[in-house]
Design an enzyme around this catalytic site. Structure first.
Site, PDB file in Angstrom:
ATOM      1  N   TYR A 153     -12.711  22.227 -10.931  1.00  0.00           N
ATOM      2  CA  TYR A 153     -13.267  21.009 -11.534  1.00  0.00           C
ATOM      3  C   TYR A 153     -14.519  20.631 -10.729  1.00  0.00           C
ATOM      4  O   TYR A 153     -14.453  20.485  -9.501  1.00  0.00           O
ATOM      5  CB  TYR A 153     -12.188  19.931 -11.488  1.00  0.00           C
ATOM      6  CG  TYR A 153     -12.617  18.556 -11.899  1.00  0.00           C
ATOM      7  CD1 TYR A 153     -13.207  18.320 -13.130  1.00  0.00           C
ATOM      8  CD2 TYR A 153     -12.393  17.464 -11.056  1.00  0.00           C
ATOM      9  CE1 TYR A 153     -13.588  17.050 -13.502  1.00  0.00           C
ATOM     10  CE2 TYR A 153     -12.760  16.185 -11.426  1.00  0.00           C
ATOM     11  CZ  TYR A 153     -13.362  15.984 -12.645  1.00  0.00           C
ATOM     12  OH  TYR A 153     -13.730  14.715 -13.019  1.00  0.00           O
TER      13      TYR A 153
ATOM     14  N   ARG B 138       0.822  -1.212   0.000  1.00  0.00           N
ATOM     15  CA  ARG B 138       0.000   0.000   0.000  1.00  0.00           C
ATOM     16  C   ARG B 138       0.861   1.268   0.000  1.00  0.00           C
ATOM     17  O   ARG B 138       0.425   2.335  -0.412  1.00  0.00           O
ATOM     18  CB  ARG B 138      -0.936  -0.005   1.205  1.00  0.00           C
ATOM     19  CG  ARG B 138      -2.086   0.970   1.039  1.00  0.00           C
ATOM     20  CD  ARG B 138      -3.164   0.792   2.084  1.00  0.00           C
ATOM     21  NE  ARG B 138      -2.669   1.018   3.416  1.00  0.00           N
ATOM     22  CZ  ARG B 138      -2.738   0.149   4.412  1.00  0.00           C
ATOM     23  NH1 ARG B 138      -3.294  -1.036   4.220  1.00  0.00           N
ATOM     24  NH2 ARG B 138      -2.275   0.437   5.595  1.00  0.00           N
TER      25      ARG B 138
ATOM     26  N   LYS C 108      -4.689  12.523 -17.410  1.00  0.00           N
ATOM     27  CA  LYS C 108      -4.867  13.301 -18.641  1.00  0.00           C
ATOM     28  C   LYS C 108      -3.593  13.232 -19.493  1.00  0.00           C
ATOM     29  O   LYS C 108      -3.305  12.209 -20.060  1.00  0.00           O
ATOM     30  CB  LYS C 108      -5.252  14.746 -18.310  1.00  0.00           C
ATOM     31  CG  LYS C 108      -6.280  14.873 -17.188  1.00  0.00           C
ATOM     32  CD  LYS C 108      -7.635  14.324 -17.540  1.00  0.00           C
ATOM     33  CE  LYS C 108      -8.604  14.495 -16.376  1.00  0.00           C
ATOM     34  NZ  LYS C 108      -9.731  13.592 -16.399  1.00  0.00           N
TER      35      LYS C 108
ATOM     36  N   ASP D  68      -4.416  23.017  -8.850  1.00  0.00           N
ATOM     37  CA  ASP D  68      -4.679  21.932  -9.803  1.00  0.00           C
ATOM     38  C   ASP D  68      -4.098  22.391 -11.140  1.00  0.00           C
ATOM     39  O   ASP D  68      -4.624  23.299 -11.788  1.00  0.00           O
ATOM     40  CB  ASP D  68      -6.188  21.667  -9.914  1.00  0.00           C
ATOM     41  CG  ASP D  68      -6.504  20.502 -10.854  1.00  0.00           C
ATOM     42  OD1 ASP D  68      -5.683  20.232 -11.768  1.00  0.00           O
ATOM     43  OD2 ASP D  68      -7.566  19.875 -10.710  1.00  0.00           O
TER      44      ASP D  68
HETATM   45  C1  LIG Z   1      -8.808  19.897 -13.949  1.00  0.00           C
HETATM   46  C2  LIG Z   1      -9.116  18.501 -13.509  1.00  0.00           C
HETATM   47  N1  LIG Z   1      -8.651  18.089 -12.318  1.00  0.00           N
HETATM   48  C3  LIG Z   1      -8.895  16.841 -11.878  1.00  0.00           C
HETATM   49  C4  LIG Z   1      -9.617  15.944 -12.626  1.00  0.00           C
HETATM   50  C5  LIG Z   1      -9.903  14.582 -12.081  1.00  0.00           C
HETATM   51  O1  LIG Z   1      -9.108  13.610 -12.634  1.00  0.00           O
HETATM   52  P1  LIG Z   1      -9.541  12.070 -12.599  1.00  0.00           P
HETATM   53  O2  LIG Z   1     -10.496  11.883 -13.708  1.00  0.00           O
HETATM   54  O3  LIG Z   1      -8.265  11.351 -12.725  1.00  0.00           O
HETATM   55  O4  LIG Z   1     -10.180  11.847 -11.246  1.00  0.00           O
HETATM   56  C6  LIG Z   1     -10.120  16.326 -13.864  1.00  0.00           C
HETATM   57  C7  LIG Z   1     -10.890  15.374 -14.695  1.00  0.00           C
HETATM   58  O5  LIG Z   1     -11.481  15.698 -15.692  1.00  0.00           O
HETATM   59  C8  LIG Z   1      -9.877  17.642 -14.311  1.00  0.00           C
HETATM   60  O6  LIG Z   1     -10.369  18.074 -15.490  1.00  0.00           O
END
Ligand SMILES: Cc1ncc(COP(=O)(O)O)c(C=O)c1O
Length: 395
Positions: free
Chosen positions: A109, A56, A206, A181
């Site tokens: 997000y 883990r 992504k 982010d």
């Molecule tokens: C800006 C942003 N942060 C975080 C995430 C979340 O990522 P995950 O899909 O890996 O949970 C996304 C997903 O679309 C996103 O667009």
């Protein structure tokens, strides 16, 4: 050239986090999957310094990828989470205390808002959303009990560029950690830690993964106290990233510097083409001069990736469906950052409280989100031309 700092980023992305085992080793560490890790002797088992002791907490696959991300982000510590969303939510959880207050950009997000408004609210954490353009004005919102500030630049769906250095200065002055982010810039085109953020977060799902087949989050941090809080939170929660996904992300990272310029060029080509269409109400792409935050983007970013938005004119649902269904190369699906192009309508009006946006109707048209993939821009433009023809025919 022996000094690692002199290597270009492309070279470091290709070569960082290699196993360097003698007499030979694979180029990228393969998935080392484990729950139990065996120690051959009692002395090994009871040793105080055990790099690996339970799956883990990661295996060599995790350590190798963490080293690459640390290099990319300019970070002393990197933690991995099972998704990008988990990276954001677990970071907020690491700093929030019952009775505390957090500041979250209105352009975050949208599932992060769900986490704040439901989960954190149950924990008696108050979330205050702020205007993404607040810059140094954030100082006026910081309270004695503010536990963290969350920024996201460009913002999800509406692509506002935030003045991260100004927010970081205000946050540092108040002793509040700033979490960014940074998924859009992939930490190639913008470096939050170098611009004063405490924590840089990415959905490696992504651009880093790049092939739409893995889910992973990365958390990069330099500050020792923030690092301890995040590390303890992740350990206590029992969060773990799968070795298979970490390996896929590491494999993706190797080609990131080759893929991003294609996403960038295709994104800008599509955005310019859309801007010239008379049907299009507006295009939201920070690299376009028409973008309200273009100057800020030019100041702080070294490039653009392939995700941007545009607004269609007010239309019926039949027209919107005709537009979407006419697309052959653009897929319709969530996420972004993979090799393939995507185009979806996005219901921004549901997710804004500071800068409310009317629902599509007679006043406003639907907002669309494009992810420019690695296909030929000419083919993608032909695809959009077909979609606009179908849109007009359905009107
Ligand atoms: C800006 C942003 N942060 C975080 C995430 C979340 O990522 P995950 O899909 O890996 O949970 C996304 C997903 O679309 C996103 O667009």
């Amino acid at each position: 050239m022996s000094d690692g700092k002199k290597k270009t980023e492309a070279t470091r992305l290709a070569s960082s986090g290699r196993p360097h085992q003698r007499p030979s080793h694979p180029v990228t560490y393969p998935p080392e999957r484990a729950s139990t890790i065996l120690f051959p002797t009692y002395e090994d088992f009871t040793a105080t310094e055990r790099e690996f002791f339970y799956g883990r907490f990661g295996t060599r696959t995790h350590r190798a990828f963490e080293a690459s991300i640390a290099d990319l982000e300019g970070a002393a510590h990197v933690y991995l989470t099972p998704s990008g969303l988990a990276a954001v939510t677990l970071c907020l959880l690491a700093f929030a205390e019952p009775g505390s207050h957090i500041l979250v950009t209105d352009s975050a997000y949208d599932p992060v808002r769900g986490y704040c408004d439901r989960f954190l609210k149950r924990m008696r954490v108050e979330t205050e959303y702020y205007d993404p353009h607040i810059a140094g004005g954030i100082a006026g919102l910081v309270r004695d009990n503010t536990a963290a500030i969350l920024a996201e630049s460009p913002g999800s769906l509406t692509f506002e560029i935030q003045d991260i250095p100004a927010i970081a200065a205000a946050a540092a002055n108040a002793g509040v950690p700033l979490l960014v982010d940074n998924t859009w810039a992939a930490s190639v085109y913008f470096k939050p830690l170098a611009h004063g953020a405490t924590v840089s977060i990415q959905a490696a799902t992504k651009y880093i993964g790049g092939h739409s087949d893995c889910l992973l989050g990365t958390i990069a941090v330099n500050d020792p106290s923030a690092e301890r809080k995040i590390g303890n939170c992740l350990r206590q929660i029992g969060s773990n990233a799968s070795a298979d996904d970490v390996w896929l992300a590491h494999r993706g990272l190797r080609t990131l510097s080759a893929r991003l310029p294609v996403h960038e060029a295709n994104g800008i080509a599509l955005a310019n083409w859309l801007e010239a269409r008379e049907e299009v109400v507006c295009v939201m792409h920070p690299a376009l001069e028409s973008h309200p935050d273009h100057a800020l983007w030019q100041r702080d970013f070294t490039g653009a990736t392939g995700l941007f938005g545009f607004e269609l004119p007010p239309c019926s649902e039949v027209q919107l469906a005709a537009f979407c269904n006419a697309l052959e190369h653009f897929g319709m699906g969530y996420s972004w950052g993979g090799f393939e192009s995507l185009c979806i309508p996005v219901p921004v009006h549901k997710y804004r409280t500071v800068l409310p946006r009317p629902a599509p109707g007679s006043e406003r048209g639907p907002l669309m989100r494009i992810h420019a993939g690695l296909e030929s821009a000419d083919d993608l433009i032909l695809d959009l031309e077909r979609a606009f023809a179908a849109f007009a025919a359905a009107g």
